[in-house]
Design an enzyme around this catalytic site. Sequence first.
Site, mmCIF file in Angstrom:
data_model
loop_
_atom_site.group_PDB
_atom_site.id
_atom_site.type_symbol
_atom_site.label_atom_id
_atom_site.label_comp_id
_atom_site.label_asym_id
_atom_site.label_seq_id
_atom_site.Cartn_x
_atom_site.Cartn_y
_atom_site.Cartn_z
ATOM 1 N N LYS A 176 0.958 2.433 -1.722
ATOM 2 C CA LYS A 176 -0.239 3.108 -2.185
ATOM 3 C C LYS A 176 -0.417 4.412 -1.399
ATOM 4 O O LYS A 176 0.102 4.486 -0.294
ATOM 5 C CB LYS A 176 -1.442 2.187 -2.044
ATOM 6 N N ASP A 205 0.818 -3.683 -1.977
ATOM 7 C CA ASP A 205 -0.524 -3.705 -1.404
ATOM 8 C C ASP A 205 -0.427 -4.748 -0.300
ATOM 9 O O ASP A 205 -0.312 -5.951 -0.581
ATOM 10 C CB ASP A 205 -1.555 -4.143 -2.461
ATOM 11 N N HIS A 206 -0.452 -4.310 0.956
ATOM 12 C CA HIS A 206 -0.094 -5.257 2.026
ATOM 13 C C HIS A 206 -1.104 -6.402 2.137
ATOM 14 O O HIS A 206 -0.796 -7.444 2.701
ATOM 15 C CB HIS A 206 0.116 -4.539 3.364
ATOM 16 N N LYS A 210 -0.793 -11.030 2.985
ATOM 17 C CA LYS A 210 -1.466 -11.788 4.047
ATOM 18 C C LYS A 210 -1.535 -13.262 3.662
ATOM 19 O O LYS A 210 -1.922 -13.602 2.544
ATOM 20 C CB LYS A 210 -2.889 -11.243 4.284
ATOM 21 N N GLU A 244 -13.894 -2.753 9.178
ATOM 22 C CA GLU A 244 -12.960 -2.338 10.238
ATOM 23 C C GLU A 244 -13.730 -1.749 11.395
ATOM 24 O O GLU A 244 -14.703 -1.017 11.182
ATOM 25 C CB GLU A 244 -12.025 -1.264 9.702
ATOM 26 N N ASP A 263 -9.025 4.574 -0.446
ATOM 27 C CA ASP A 263 -8.260 3.949 0.640
ATOM 28 C C ASP A 263 -8.314 2.419 0.567
ATOM 29 O O ASP A 263 -7.305 1.753 0.784
ATOM 30 C CB ASP A 263 -8.821 4.430 1.990
ATOM 31 N N HIS A 268 -7.188 -2.911 -1.990
ATOM 32 C CA HIS A 268 -7.364 -4.177 -1.268
ATOM 33 C C HIS A 268 -8.594 -4.947 -1.762
ATOM 34 O O HIS A 268 -8.530 -6.158 -2.019
ATOM 35 C CB HIS A 268 -7.529 -3.936 0.232
ATOM 36 N N LYS A 368 -15.321 1.922 7.803
ATOM 37 C CA LYS A 368 -14.669 2.174 9.091
ATOM 38 C C LYS A 368 -15.742 2.160 10.177
ATOM 39 O O LYS A 368 -16.911 2.450 9.912
ATOM 40 C CB LYS A 368 -14.027 3.559 9.085
HETATM 41 C C1 BG6 Z 1 -4.685 0.457 4.803
HETATM 42 C C2 BG6 Z 1 -5.676 1.582 4.861
HETATM 43 O O1 BG6 Z 1 -4.231 0.263 3.491
HETATM 44 O O2 BG6 Z 1 -5.313 -0.743 5.252
HETATM 45 C C3 BG6 Z 1 -6.201 1.758 6.278
HETATM 46 O O3 BG6 Z 1 -5.048 2.793 4.435
HETATM 47 C C4 BG6 Z 1 -6.763 0.447 6.777
HETATM 48 O O4 BG6 Z 1 -7.200 2.762 6.328
HETATM 49 C C5 BG6 Z 1 -5.763 -0.679 6.586
HETATM 50 O O5 BG6 Z 1 -7.074 0.615 8.158
HETATM 51 C C6 BG6 Z 1 -6.407 -2.013 6.904
HETATM 52 O O6 BG6 Z 1 -5.429 -3.004 6.918
HETATM 53 P P1 BG6 Z 1 -5.628 -4.318 7.790
HETATM 54 O O7 BG6 Z 1 -4.430 -5.146 7.454
HETATM 55 O O8 BG6 Z 1 -5.694 -3.896 9.224
HETATM 56 O O9 BG6 Z 1 -6.917 -4.924 7.334
#
Ligand code: BG6
Length: 518
Positions: A176, A205-206, A210, A244, A263, A268, A368
């Site tokens: 992304k 999409d990581h 999870k 976050e 973002d 997500h 954030k």
């Molecule tokens: C990313 C965003 O995709 O996911 C970042 O671009 C964000 O801004 C991050 O900090 C959060 O990932 P995680 O796995 O730490 O929740």
Amino acid sequence: MSDTNTDKDGLLNDSPACEIVPEKFDIEPFTMVIFGGTGDLSQRKLLPTLFHLCMDQNLPDDFSIIGLASSKRTDEDYRELVKNAIIRYGDDDIDNECWDRFSRHIFYVSGNFDEEASYRNLSKRLEEIAPANKNSMKEVLYYLAVPPHFLPDIFKHLKYCRMCKDIFDNRVIIEKPFGRDRETAIELNRIISRSFDEDQVYRIDHYLGKETVQNILFFRFANSIFEPLWNRRYIDHVQITVAESLGIENRARFYDSAGVIRDIVQNHLMQLLSLVAMEPPIGFDADSIRNEKLKVFRTIRAMDDDYIDSYTVMGQYDGGTINTENVVSYRQEKDIPSDSLTPTYFAAKFYIDNWRWAGVPFYVRTGKRLARRVTEISIHFKQPPLTLFKSTCDVREPNVLVLSVQPQEAIVMHIGVKHPGIGNQLFPVNMKFNYESDFPGDVHFPLPYERLLLDCMKGDQTLFARQDGVESMWSVVDPIIRRWDSSPTPDFPNYRAGSWGPDEARALLEKEGRQWRF
Ligand code: BG6
């Protein structure tokens, strides 16, 4: 020896013994070409993950990794860079034997993404070193770990140099953002689809990698007791929080042009929402699951300007304190303009207009520099119809089911029980499943990239976004972005770092007689 089996609390544990036999899967010999092989993503995530997979013996004997980037380097130089990246960012100690086993599969091609000669060199190198699979095809996975503006050139050249479907068996992995809005996502896909079919495209999409996010599906559809309650009859509302404590790190340029919706929300947050709200899929295969997710995106109620003004909240962080550390405001971050109007906080109420969810609000928020890092989904059930018992609490607490994604990986059910004593008083307690304590010891929790890279090697697209899903997610957020861009912004900054966001976010629920869990 007693044949009764008791758990740590001395309770009879009569659950049938279930021996987990490790799943066997065959990964065919492959080559991964990493465009941007010396960049941040490669060094922090991809290379340490590939090393870890090799150490865990999850890779086939025959594989190659080719880093492609503009700097001039030899294979040996690149191996050195890879080793340093693993030492710096990986969790594994490098022992010489593992490193030897891994490093002999690593190669480097120097080239610019917009020059045909680079692709000719790459193609030649692939002919020389890419191993063949059992069908005598060379499986080549292109990982595009590059900023989005390079993508059109890369796809164009891969096609022109016949490196897509013609001589190799390919997959392509992209990160992304998939476009900046629906229109650009469609345009990007038009470019991709000239070179690759949808079943060759892996959009990462990581969050989907999870462990606890995957568990949402298992929890919902492997247990029969929750699904009958999982609807408008029993559920009052749902909350989704992706909070976050981090700021924007060193990504000022990207973040200031993207903002919180592009973002986190478009990807997500939408993915979490779809997993909670989707109907049972007809199978556990990629398309069955992605079909159901798509239906959710399509049934999220379209928002007009009035709705957006009333039920969405934007924010930008001021300076403040997080965990005793003083942090600066967004506008004081390095490389952020001092008058930036980019939002770093989002809250909203969504409705999903289908039979299951009609009238149930989904309150979502992300930001954030909030008080702490926490991602969770909480399902708030309706109150029982009658108050039979006296409560010790001022407020009678409804049942809440919390699916905690991070940092705690747990599922917690808040229930009411009788307070011990001669009175008849109700008391709130928790029933808890916790990954760490319920699977102690040697159980390995794969990190998102580990799982996602393996799935791509196996050819399993389940945990990757499909194009129609991406477009539909944009359809949900585009009107909000447009409205936010065109209407006067609140007086930014409007929340302190270390808080839970702007006051308006609290008011969003309070005016409806509800409150955020924290
Ligand atoms: C990313 C965003 O995709 O996911 C970042 O671009 C964000 O801004 C991050 O900090 C959060 O990932 P995680 O796995 O730490 O929740």
